[in-house]
Design a protein around this motif. Structure first.
Motif, PDB file in Angstrom:
ATOM      1  N   ALA A 155      32.342  42.958  41.697  1.00 49.13           N
ATOM      2  CA  ALA A 155      33.700  43.947  41.888  1.00 49.13           C
ATOM      3  C   ALA A 155      35.053  44.026  42.007  1.00 49.13           C
ATOM      4  O   ALA A 155      35.812  44.251  41.379  1.00 49.13           O
ATOM      5  CB  ALA A 155      33.397  44.434  43.362  1.00 49.13           C
ATOM      6  N   ARG A 156      35.466  42.784  41.686  1.00 46.30           N
ATOM      7  CA  ARG A 156      36.808  41.860  41.619  1.00 46.30           C
ATOM      8  C   ARG A 156      37.150  41.932  39.855  1.00 46.30           C
ATOM      9  O   ARG A 156      38.217  42.510  39.195  1.00 46.30           O
ATOM     10  CB  ARG A 156      36.696  40.515  41.775  1.00 46.30           C
ATOM     11  N   ARG A 157      36.162  41.367  39.052  1.00 45.40           N
ATOM     12  CA  ARG A 157      36.404  41.673  37.551  1.00 45.40           C
ATOM     13  C   ARG A 157      36.699  43.274  37.050  1.00 45.40           C
ATOM     14  O   ARG A 157      37.184  43.538  36.194  1.00 45.40           O
ATOM     15  CB  ARG A 157      35.491  41.174  37.061  1.00 45.40           C
ATOM     16  N   HIS A 158      35.687  44.535  38.220  1.00 47.79           N
ATOM     17  CA  HIS A 158      35.991  45.265  37.296  1.00 47.79           C
ATOM     18  C   HIS A 158      36.954  46.085  38.361  1.00 47.79           C
ATOM     19  O   HIS A 158      36.922  47.356  38.149  1.00 47.79           O
ATOM     20  CB  HIS A 158      34.361  45.869  37.560  1.00 47.79           C
ATOM     21  N   CYS A 159      37.769  45.416  39.148  1.00 51.33           N
ATOM     22  CA  CYS A 159      38.749  46.007  39.860  1.00 51.33           C
ATOM     23  C   CYS A 159      40.681  45.003  39.661  1.00 51.33           C
ATOM     24  O   CYS A 159      39.946  44.709  38.508  1.00 51.33           O
ATOM     25  CB  CYS A 159      38.858  45.871  41.316  1.00 51.33           C
ATOM     26  N   PRO A 201      38.656  50.400  34.717  1.00 49.40           N
ATOM     27  CA  PRO A 201      38.413  49.286  34.664  1.00 49.40           C
ATOM     28  C   PRO A 201      38.877  48.307  33.071  1.00 49.40           C
ATOM     29  O   PRO A 201      38.063  48.955  32.231  1.00 49.40           O
ATOM     30  CB  PRO A 201      36.944  49.342  34.763  1.00 49.40           C
ATOM     31  N   GLY A 202      39.085  47.465  33.329  1.00 51.07           N
ATOM     32  CA  GLY A 202      39.067  46.478  32.276  1.00 51.07           C
ATOM     33  C   GLY A 202      40.096  46.935  31.204  1.00 51.07           C
ATOM     34  O   GLY A 202      40.303  45.945  30.387  1.00 51.07           O
ATOM     35  N   SER A 203      40.818  48.181  31.814  1.00 48.17           N
ATOM     36  CA  SER A 203      42.085  48.297  30.885  1.00 48.17           C
ATOM     37  C   SER A 203      43.265  47.884  31.201  1.00 48.17           C
ATOM     38  O   SER A 203      43.215  46.700  32.327  1.00 48.17           O
ATOM     39  CB  SER A 203      42.652  49.473  30.877  1.00 48.17           C
ATOM     40  N   PRO A 204      44.078  46.913  30.729  1.00 48.58           N
ATOM     41  CA  PRO A 204      45.407  47.026  30.092  1.00 48.58           C
ATOM     42  C   PRO A 204      46.808  47.728  31.873  1.00 48.58           C
ATOM     43  O   PRO A 204      45.949  49.044  32.735  1.00 48.58           O
ATOM     44  CB  PRO A 204      46.262  47.380  29.096  1.00 48.58           C
ATOM     45  N   THR A 205      46.705  46.540  33.051  1.00 49.88           N
ATOM     46  CA  THR A 205      46.892  47.217  34.181  1.00 49.88           C
ATOM     47  C   THR A 205      48.811  46.229  34.329  1.00 49.88           C
ATOM     48  O   THR A 205      49.243  45.892  33.076  1.00 49.88           O
ATOM     49  CB  THR A 205      46.438  46.416  35.324  1.00 49.88           C
ATOM     50  N   ARG A 206      49.125  47.665  35.025  1.00 48.79           N
ATOM     51  CA  ARG A 206      50.398  46.647  34.905  1.00 48.79           C
ATOM     52  C   ARG A 206      50.640  46.265  36.815  1.00 48.79           C
ATOM     53  O   ARG A 206      50.524  46.702  37.402  1.00 48.79           O
ATOM     54  CB  ARG A 206      51.287  48.214  35.619  1.00 48.79           C
ATOM     55  N   ALA A 212      41.052  46.521  47.559  1.00 52.69           N
ATOM     56  CA  ALA A 212      39.749  47.417  47.325  1.00 52.69           C
ATOM     57  C   ALA A 212      38.501  46.480  47.233  1.00 52.69           C
ATOM     58  O   ALA A 212      37.091  46.970  47.155  1.00 52.69           O
ATOM     59  CB  ALA A 212      39.810  48.776  46.331  1.00 52.69           C
ATOM     60  N   ALA A 213      38.530  45.789  45.912  1.00 59.80           N
ATOM     61  CA  ALA A 213      37.535  45.295  45.731  1.00 59.80           C
ATOM     62  C   ALA A 213      36.470  44.893  46.466  1.00 59.80           C
ATOM     63  O   ALA A 213      35.379  44.809  46.489  1.00 59.80           O
ATOM     64  CB  ALA A 213      37.993  43.780  44.850  1.00 59.80           C
ATOM     65  N   ASP A 214      36.691  44.320  47.298  1.00 68.29           N
ATOM     66  CA  ASP A 214      36.535  43.514  48.799  1.00 68.29           C
ATOM     67  C   ASP A 214      35.223  44.815  49.601  1.00 68.29           C
ATOM     68  O   ASP A 214      34.079  44.767  49.701  1.00 68.29           O
ATOM     69  CB  ASP A 214      36.270  43.367  49.412  1.00 68.29           C
ATOM     70  N   HIS A 245      30.660  51.961  38.766  1.00 71.76           N
ATOM     71  CA  HIS A 245      30.605  52.983  39.408  1.00 71.76           C
ATOM     72  C   HIS A 245      31.914  53.709  40.601  1.00 71.76           C
ATOM     73  O   HIS A 245      32.582  53.996  40.389  1.00 71.76           O
ATOM     74  CB  HIS A 245      29.373  54.451  39.556  1.00 71.76           C
ATOM     75  N   ALA A 246      31.545  52.667  41.519  1.00 75.97           N
ATOM     76  CA  ALA A 246      32.603  52.320  42.298  1.00 75.97           C
ATOM     77  C   ALA A 246      33.500  52.053  41.376  1.00 75.97           C
ATOM     78  O   ALA A 246      34.577  52.561  42.498  1.00 75.97           O
ATOM     79  CB  ALA A 246      31.740  51.376  43.431  1.00 75.97           C
ATOM     80  N   ALA A 247      33.791  51.243  40.996  1.00 73.29           N
ATOM     81  CA  ALA A 247      35.505  50.359  40.840  1.00 73.29           C
ATOM     82  C   ALA A 247      36.073  52.269  39.733  1.00 73.29           C
ATOM     83  O   ALA A 247      37.179  52.118  39.288  1.00 73.29           O
ATOM     84  CB  ALA A 247      34.854  49.421  39.394  1.00 73.29           C
ATOM     85  N   ALA A 248      35.111  52.731  38.734  1.00 72.30           N
ATOM     86  CA  ALA A 248      35.623  53.729  37.825  1.00 72.30           C
ATOM     87  C   ALA A 248      36.278  54.656  39.274  1.00 72.30           C
ATOM     88  O   ALA A 248      37.420  54.979  39.093  1.00 72.30           O
ATOM     89  CB  ALA A 248      34.307  54.308  37.216  1.00 72.30           C
TER      90      ALA A 248
END
Lengths: 231, 201
Positions: B45-49, A81-86, B55-57, B92-95
């Motif tokens: 959730a949106r920012r970490h997805c 998360p937060g890393s560059p994405t495609r 899936a953020a929702d 954790h869920a986003a990871a």
């Protein structure tokens, strides 16, 4: 920092400084964790974060359409998360389940963030219905004067999304709203490759939309669409 | 006391009282508790997805439901810790969402089928999304200062951090906020010029 720190209010200027640094991604990991916890306890800050996230989503959506000059350095996409994405692997939210793409909300949120609040249809600023306005589509397949297709959205949304058809490849020089209690004049409006002009109007708008457009060879034309009285 | 009705910050005593009411089985308190954190959890959730990941929702929903279950069960001994708990749960869920998993590789065809089903569910809406994407792409192309477009592209689309963006574009990190604010502003003006706003009413 203790857990209850998140509930202690900061002064407005300090809060804004933290928010600004958060949106600029200038916080380190510990600071970010603290501020996100603070954000949960202070929901009035959420709106700015939603607008900024909408901007990110808009770029992803535009990137998926290939319009941002996307080069070969589109990031590694290592899955963190937060890393560059495609962007090529992200999928826009299915509109059928989620409403219209969230960048609609971003657009207005962005303008508000710029201090252009007068562009808002109401003085109250963005509401939760912003991302899902009622959508009115004037479809050429239905004929120029047949009733438009109306997709009801959030009844509390201050916005109305109107799609007007023009010949593919043409340029919309101006759009006027006239004949109703409100009038408005837009400048040139970008048409989609499929030949639609997208207009975000005050939800209370009624009257006629007068579209001046030019064909690719420069020949000008005008067309009118009557907004339904009730939408 | 209606905590959810407050537009402003939640206070620790308010939250503690809500937690007690939820644990006592009061349904209205559950609604108020969820409303306190709904928007915040959703945006985190949106920012970490990844951008536009639906899936953020689901993550936000799951995190709120799990919180509610723990509060109902009286498992939250320190209500003031709820924001930190929620934030950690979202992270954790986003990871987990993006962690490479064997089962994800194995069930690929099903996931593709799910995507196709989503996209076919409403062709008209799908078309609208494509039109909107094309429209905003066109608008981005109208940024006349190339650095603005590149700055916004790197920061928002490629998610480069501030230092990377500054290094790539030769921006003094101390001036980053001012530069990106101006780029956002120019983009906002383009949006406004193209009808993303009402004229004088």
């Amino acid at each position: 920092m203790s857990r209850s720190d998140a509930f202690l209010p900061m002064t407005a200027w300090l809060e804004q400084a933290w928010l600004q640094r958060y949106l600029d991604r200038a916080l380190d990991a510990e600071e970010q964790a603290w501020f996100e916890t603070y954000l949960l306890a202070h929901p009035h800050l959420v709106e700015a974060v939603e607008a900024d996230t909408g901007l990110r989503d808009a770029f992803a959506l535009a990137g998926s359409a290939g319009g941002t000059g996307e080069g070969g350095d589109a990031g590694g996409g290592d899955g963190r998360p937060g890393s560059p994405t495609r962007p090529s692997v992200v999928r826009p939210r299915p509109p059928s389940r989620r409403g219209l793409p969230p960048w609609l909300g971003l657009a207005a949120g962005l303008l508000l963030g710029l201090g252009l609040a007068a562009l808002w249809p109401t003085a109250s600023g963005p509401g939760p219905g912003l991302a899902n306005p009622t959508r009115i589509v004037f479809d050429t397949l239905r004929g120029g004067h047949s009733p438009p297709h109306i997709e009801p959205g959030d009844p509390d949304s201050p916005w109305l999304l109107v799609e007007v058809p023009v010949p593919p490849g043409s340029r919309i020089d101006s759009v006027r709203l006239e004949g109703g209690p409100q009038s408005a004049v837009f400048g040139s409006v970008a048409a989609t490759p499929d030949g639609f002009g997208l207009l975000l109007l005050d939800a209370r708008a009624t009257g006629n939309l007068v579209i001046d457009y030019a064909y690719p060879d420069g020949v000008r034309n005008q067309t009118r669409f009557q907004l339904p009285m009730r939408h | 006391m209606d905590v959810a009705a407050k537009a402003q910050s939640v206070t620790a005593p308010d939250l503690a009282a809500l937690v007690v009411r939820v644990a006592a089985g009061e349904r209205q308190a559950e609604v108020e508790l969820v409303d306190c954190f709904r928007r915040g959890v959703a945006v985190l959730a949106r920012r970490h997805c990844r951008p536009l990941d639906p899936a953020a929702d689901d993550i936000a929903q799951d995190v709120l439901v799990a919180m509610l279950e723990r509060v109902r069960a009286g498992a939250i001994k320190e209500p003031a810790a709820l924001p930190a708990y929620l934030r950690t749960a979202v992270i954790h869920a986003a990871a987990a969402r993006y962690r490479p998993r064997r089962e994800q590789a194995l069930d690929g065809p099903d996931r593709i089928g799910e995507r196709l089903a989503d996209e076919r569910a409403d062709p008209a809406a799908s078309l609208a999304a494509r039109q909107l994407a094309a429209a905003i792409a066109t608008l981005l192309g109208e940024l006349t200062v190339p650095r603005d477009r590149e700055l916004l592209r790197r920061f928002y689309l490629l998610e480069h951090d501030r230092d990377e963006v500054c290094a790539a574009l030769g921006i003094d990190p101390g001036h980053f906020h001012r530069v990106i604010h101006r780029a956002r502003q120019r983009f906002g003006e383009i949006l406004a010029r193209h009808g993303l706003g009402t004229g004088p009413g």
